[in-house]
Design a protein around this motif. Sequence first.
Motif, short mmCIF file in Angstrom:
data_model
loop_
_atom_site.label_atom_id
_atom_site.label_comp_id
_atom_site.label_asym_id
_atom_site.label_seq_id
_atom_site.Cartn_x
_atom_site.Cartn_y
_atom_site.Cartn_z
N GLU A 18 31.20 15.86 13.93
CA GLU A 18 30.76 14.35 13.61
C GLU A 18 30.22 13.65 14.59
OE1 GLU A 18 34.16 12.05 11.89
OE2 GLU A 18 34.18 13.16 10.31
N ILE A 19 29.52 12.50 14.22
CA ILE A 19 28.85 11.63 15.05
C ILE A 19 28.95 10.14 14.96
CG2 ILE A 19 26.49 11.69 13.89
CD1 ILE A 19 25.81 12.83 17.09
N PRO A 20 29.23 9.34 15.88
CA PRO A 20 29.17 7.91 15.45
C PRO A 20 28.02 7.37 14.96
CG PRO A 20 29.77 8.34 18.02
CD PRO A 20 29.35 9.77 17.43
N ALA A 21 28.31 6.84 13.70
CA ALA A 21 27.08 6.17 12.86
C ALA A 21 26.25 5.09 13.44
CB ALA A 21 27.72 5.80 11.63
N GLU A 23 25.15 4.86 16.63
CA GLU A 23 24.28 5.28 17.64
C GLU A 23 23.20 6.35 16.91
OE1 GLU A 23 26.96 6.86 20.41
OE2 GLU A 23 28.19 5.00 20.31
N GLN A 24 23.29 6.63 15.79
CA GLN A 24 22.40 7.71 15.26
C GLN A 24 21.03 7.23 14.94
OE1 GLN A 24 23.13 10.63 15.23
NE2 GLN A 24 22.45 11.68 13.22
N LYS A 45 22.89 16.24 15.68
CA LYS A 45 23.58 15.43 16.86
C LYS A 45 22.44 14.62 17.43
CE LYS A 45 27.23 18.27 18.73
NZ LYS A 45 27.27 19.61 18.86
N ALA A 69 28.25 6.37 6.15
CA ALA A 69 28.43 5.81 7.37
C ALA A 69 29.39 4.64 7.48
CB ALA A 69 26.86 5.02 7.86
N LYS A 71 32.52 4.56 7.41
CA LYS A 71 33.62 4.73 8.13
C LYS A 71 33.51 4.90 9.40
CE LYS A 71 36.92 6.21 4.55
NZ LYS A 71 36.12 5.81 3.48
N GLY A 72 32.44 4.47 9.85
CA GLY A 72 31.95 4.51 11.42
C GLY A 72 31.33 5.81 12.05
N SER A 73 31.71 6.99 11.20
CA SER A 73 31.01 8.46 11.88
C SER A 73 30.58 8.93 10.70
CB SER A 73 32.36 9.19 12.40
OG SER A 73 33.31 9.69 11.51
#
Length: 483
Positions: A18-21, A23-24, A45, A69, A71-73
């Motif tokens: 997963e990745i933080p939403a 910063e994407q 990533k 997004a 949920k934050g990730s």
Amino acid sequence: MTLNIIPKPNKVDFYGGEIPAAEQPVAYRTDETLGEEAYIIDIQKNGTVITAKGEKGRYYADITYMKLAEKGSLPLCKITDEPAFSYRGFMIDSARHIQTVEELKKYILAAAAFKMNVFHWHLCDDQGWRIECETYPELTKVGAYRDCHGFRSKDGREYGGYYTKDEIRDIIAFCEERHIEVIPEIDMPGHTTAIVASYPWLSCRGVKVPVQTDGGIFKDILCAGKEEVYEFCFKLLDEICELFPGKRIHIGGDEAPKARWCNCEKCQAKIKEEGLKDVEELQGYFTNRIADYLEKEKGMEVLAWNETLNSGIVKDSVIICDWMDRTGKSEEYANKGGKIIAEDFYHYYLDYPYGMTPLKKTYGFSPLLEKLDEKGKKNVLGVETPIWTEFVEDFDRMCYMCFPRLIACAESGWTQGENKDYKSFRERVKDYNEKLLSYGVKMADEEEWDPSLKRRTKDMLKRWKDMLDPRAISVFLFPNKDD
Ligand code: ACM
Ligand code: ZN
């Protein structure tokens, strides 16, 4: 793993992780080879790439991406998605009971969240005419009002109203921003008491009738023998087509009793003159004349309810809305090349209680009807859930009846085959509760969705006792074979 998305995307490949939403970074690309409504979301990533052909695809990709997004990730994955059907509709009956513009917008927002793309607006019926009209002002002066409030509560108060053209334009613009086409329905030749109450000469007998105060099927329909009736319809449709910028219009055609036509000299003369067999063919002739006018003079595509097929002579350019067709005429029509939309009464009529139409049953319906051959299946444009409002007097009730069943229809319009999964659907629906509440739409509580057999029997008997509506009776007499 299943994404928390409705409609369920048709293909998801997970990379793992997963990745933080927040910063994407997101980049948009264009791919002319994709379908209008298709999109690809590639979440890696180092960033997300959204690919679509144009605005529509990007719009649907954004809906999916924003929900993911929430949920934050974000899961690292590639979503390759496109709807199974081009027509994913919801119908609202604003004739029996009226919704405010704000209420309609709430409902539209909720339907848009599930990528529905057609608002079929039922704007006139026996109980009211709801469109501001300059050519025929009596339609709103007389036809928009009936002499009691509610269908059974005859408390003597007048009930009525209509949408101004500005209000209608506002709704059309609101829909357009969400890639939703608005299709107005002018139901004819039946379900026209409000029109006949306004201009009695339009009926065979020409006698004054009141705007109806109860549901049902009423005999004083438009006369199909008088030339003046066709002129009236053409002029009326001129004004409707000017107001609604879309390329499709619905001309009804359902539940048109022929008693008056049988006893009308002019209808009988028209049958002779046109070499028609009977009153059923007269309805076919009526439908064809109206459809011809709309197609040739206005460049419109025409939709009509499946009863118009009963004549056997309806032109094959008419798009058939199949709501109640026990003899398979709609399937036959599609097999021969005609286009159809599936809105089956037993599965998609959201005015019937959960006891009669549980969520699971709505979800399980396939628009690829049994008697369709391979060619016929390709002629199914899609699905639609109507909410008829004879017994749906306010917006809270409407939300309770429609949500989550409308969402089940939305998923069927987009996701087909093995991708459909009721268990996962139920879980995903719950995840939308807050979003719907933020629009002002409160779903039915979960315990309502799939009632026990006891509760289903109770609902059925109550409904049958409460109202002698022929449609409810027919459910009782002809229970669905898979129910
Ligand atoms: C209909 O329900 N009469 C289309
Ligand atoms: Zn007549």
